[in-house]
Design a protein around this motif. Structure first.
Motif, PDB file in Angstrom:
ATOM      1  N   ASN A 268       0.802  -1.221   0.000  1.00 30.76           N
ATOM      2  CA  ASN A 268       0.000   0.000   0.000  1.00 30.76           C
ATOM      3  C   ASN A 268       0.834   1.269   0.000  1.00 30.76           C
ATOM      4  O   ASN A 268       0.301   2.370   0.178  1.00 30.76           O
ATOM      5  CB  ASN A 268      -0.927  -0.008   1.216  1.00 30.76           C
ATOM      6  N   ASN A 269       2.156   1.116  -0.185  1.00 32.10           N
ATOM      7  CA  ASN A 269       3.071   2.257  -0.287  1.00 32.10           C
ATOM      8  C   ASN A 269       2.966   3.213   0.903  1.00 32.10           C
ATOM      9  O   ASN A 269       2.895   4.433   0.745  1.00 32.10           O
ATOM     10  CB  ASN A 269       2.825   3.013  -1.598  1.00 32.10           C
ATOM     11  N   ILE A 270       2.950   2.648   2.095  1.00 36.33           N
ATOM     12  CA  ILE A 270       2.963   3.465   3.311  1.00 36.33           C
ATOM     13  C   ILE A 270       4.406   3.564   3.800  1.00 36.33           C
ATOM     14  O   ILE A 270       5.014   2.571   4.201  1.00 36.33           O
ATOM     15  CB  ILE A 270       2.076   2.848   4.417  1.00 36.33           C
ATOM     16  N   VAL A 271       4.953   4.763   3.742  1.00 32.20           N
ATOM     17  CA  VAL A 271       6.350   4.999   4.107  1.00 32.20           C
ATOM     18  C   VAL A 271       6.386   5.631   5.491  1.00 32.20           C
ATOM     19  O   VAL A 271       6.183   6.835   5.654  1.00 32.20           O
ATOM     20  CB  VAL A 271       7.055   5.904   3.077  1.00 32.20           C
ATOM     21  N   ALA A 272       6.634   4.803   6.512  1.00 35.81           N
ATOM     22  CA  ALA A 272       6.615   5.282   7.899  1.00 35.81           C
ATOM     23  C   ALA A 272       8.029   5.367   8.461  1.00 35.81           C
ATOM     24  O   ALA A 272       8.278   5.026   9.618  1.00 35.81           O
ATOM     25  CB  ALA A 272       5.748   4.376   8.753  1.00 35.81           C
ATOM     26  N   GLY A 273       8.964   5.806   7.641  1.00 39.87           N
ATOM     27  CA  GLY A 273      10.333   5.975   8.102  1.00 39.87           C
ATOM     28  C   GLY A 273      11.136   4.692   8.069  1.00 39.87           C
ATOM     29  O   GLY A 273      10.653   3.642   7.637  1.00 39.87           O
ATOM     30  N   GLY A 274      12.379   4.781   8.521  1.00 37.27           N
ATOM     31  CA  GLY A 274      13.245   3.617   8.572  1.00 37.27           C
ATOM     32  C   GLY A 274      13.790   3.199   7.225  1.00 37.27           C
ATOM     33  O   GLY A 274      13.359   3.677   6.169  1.00 37.27           O
ATOM     34  N   VAL A 275      14.749   2.269   7.268  1.00 36.99           N
ATOM     35  CA  VAL A 275      15.329   1.724   6.033  1.00 36.99           C
ATOM     36  C   VAL A 275      14.269   1.001   5.212  1.00 36.99           C
ATOM     37  O   VAL A 275      14.281   1.043   3.994  1.00 36.99           O
ATOM     38  CB  VAL A 275      16.498   0.775   6.386  1.00 36.99           C
ATOM     39  N   SER A 276      13.320   0.339   5.894  1.00 33.40           N
ATOM     40  CA  SER A 276      12.256  -0.355   5.174  1.00 33.40           C
ATOM     41  C   SER A 276      11.390   0.632   4.394  1.00 33.40           C
ATOM     42  O   SER A 276      10.948   0.355   3.273  1.00 33.40           O
ATOM     43  CB  SER A 276      11.391  -1.159   6.144  1.00 33.40           C
ATOM     44  N   GLY A 277      11.139   1.801   4.971  1.00 33.97           N
ATOM     45  CA  GLY A 277      10.392   2.833   4.258  1.00 33.97           C
ATOM     46  C   GLY A 277      11.147   3.326   3.039  1.00 33.97           C
ATOM     47  O   GLY A 277      10.561   3.540   1.965  1.00 33.97           O
ATOM     48  N   LEU A 278      12.462   3.479   3.193  1.00 34.00           N
ATOM     49  CA  LEU A 278      13.294   3.890   2.061  1.00 34.00           C
ATOM     50  C   LEU A 278      13.248   2.849   0.951  1.00 34.00           C
ATOM     51  O   LEU A 278      13.226   3.188  -0.232  1.00 34.00           O
ATOM     52  CB  LEU A 278      14.735   4.092   2.539  1.00 34.00           C
ATOM     53  N   SER A 279      13.200   1.571   1.324  1.00 29.81           N
ATOM     54  CA  SER A 279      13.151   0.499   0.315  1.00 29.81           C
ATOM     55  C   SER A 279      11.860   0.557  -0.501  1.00 29.81           C
ATOM     56  O   SER A 279      11.856   0.210  -1.688  1.00 29.81           O
ATOM     57  CB  SER A 279      13.284  -0.871   0.990  1.00 29.81           C
ATOM     58  N   ILE A 280      10.757   0.996   0.113  1.00 30.50           N
ATOM     59  CA  ILE A 280       9.491   1.133  -0.622  1.00 30.50           C
ATOM     60  C   ILE A 280       9.608   2.228  -1.671  1.00 30.50           C
ATOM     61  O   ILE A 280       9.154   2.066  -2.812  1.00 30.50           O
ATOM     62  CB  ILE A 280       8.337   1.440   0.365  1.00 30.50           C
ATOM     63  N   VAL A 281      10.230   3.343  -1.305  1.00 30.12           N
ATOM     64  CA  VAL A 281      10.415   4.455  -2.249  1.00 30.12           C
ATOM     65  C   VAL A 281      11.324   4.028  -3.403  1.00 30.12           C
ATOM     66  O   VAL A 281      11.023   4.283  -4.582  1.00 30.12           O
ATOM     67  CB  VAL A 281      11.008   5.683  -1.527  1.00 30.12           C
TER      68      VAL A 281
END
Length: 287
Positions: free
Chosen positions: A40-53
């Motif tokens: 669902n492309n929810i970027v809530a910070g962290g390296v995992s969020g960066l990986s979504i972007v």
């Protein structure tokens, strides 16, 4: 006892239980990422969020991005933070992306539509918060931006909270540019719920309140606490900062369910009493 010995003994205590707790926590965080955030492309910070972007723009494999970024940050940790702090982040930095990779197949069987985005944010945030709480409670870390936050905090002489706002805020901002304002709002909901759930796991649900009471009728209040409420009370001397006068402070810990009776009783004895009430998550000793 030497402080280093104390720390060593802490990490040796309930070692198997801690590792099981840590592994289960990593699994929960990975599930939150694969089931709720990534699809669902929810970027809530962290390296995992960066990986979504990065996956959105360049189709990079997310688990590989997390692993490579974590390894790079571990190297920085060793250089700037030292061996001991780095050691505690190694296992999580490697295990988390492995779990992300192993659980990615679940998206074929479980999916949530756009109409369920609020539920996605709520359940994702709670699941990650519980997982992160278990990880931290076991004395470990998943590495990632936690390492970057510690480095920034150390080098710029700022608090961890400020460092987190800077690093995670920057990643959330990238998510805003990539996916728009609606996804940003859901990310903010996730961040709040992660913090809330993590605190509940680390501290527990408060079932007691600690009262700090300043009153001119300290004898009457103490008698009410001891004889009527049947709870212990501690009296200690203090000095008022404004008038520089000596005064007594009463401290008592009571069950939350007795809060109203306790508060109203004090107010009836002395309407001018000043008191501070805080949550008491863990109470040890006493009677």
């Amino acid at each position: 006892m030497n402080p280093k010995t104390i720390v060593s003994n802490i990490y040796q205590h309930d070692k198997i239980k801690r590792y099981v707790q840590f592994i289960f926590g990593c699994l929960l965080v990975a599930l939150a990422f694969n089931l709720f955030y990534s699809p669902n492309n929810i970027v809530a910070g962290g390296v995992s969020g960066l990986s979504i972007v990065l996956n959105h723009f360049f189709k990079f494999n997310q688990s590989y991005v997390i692993l490579i970024a974590n390894i790079f940050l571990l190297i920085l940790s060793y250089v700037f933070l030292g061996r001991e702090k780095t050691r505690l982040s190694i296992l999580g930095s490697i295990l988390f992306p492995i779990f992300v990779n192993l659980t990615s197949f679940l998206t074929k069987y479980v999916s949530f539509s756009e109409s369920e985005m609020l539920l996605v944010a709520i359940f994702g945030g709670l699941l990650q918060g519980v997982g992160a709480g278990l990880i931290f409670k076991a004395g470990f870390s998943t590495g990632g931006t936690d390492i970057l936050n510690m480095i920034i905090s150390k080098k710029l002489k700022i608090g961890m909270g400020q460092a987190m706002i800077f690093t995670d805020g920057l990643i959330v901002l990238l998510g805003f540019f990539a996916f728009g304002f609606n996804k940003l709002m859901y990310a903010l909901i996730v961040l709040y719920l992660v913090t809330w759930a993590m605190d509940r796991v680390l501290l527990g649900i408060s079932d007691a309140k600690a009262f700090y009471i300043i009153t001119k009728k300290d004898k009457e209040v103490k008698e009410y606490i001891l004889k009527e409420m049947k709870h212990g009370v501690t009296k200690f001397e203090a000095t008022g900062g404004y008038k520089d006068k000596d005064q007594n402070v009463l401290m008592s810990v009571i069950p939350t369910k007795e809060y109203y009776k306790f508060k109203e009783g004090i107010h009836l004895i002395d309407p001018d009493a000043f008191f501070v009430v805080t949550d008491a998550y863990q109470v040890f000793g006493g009677e």
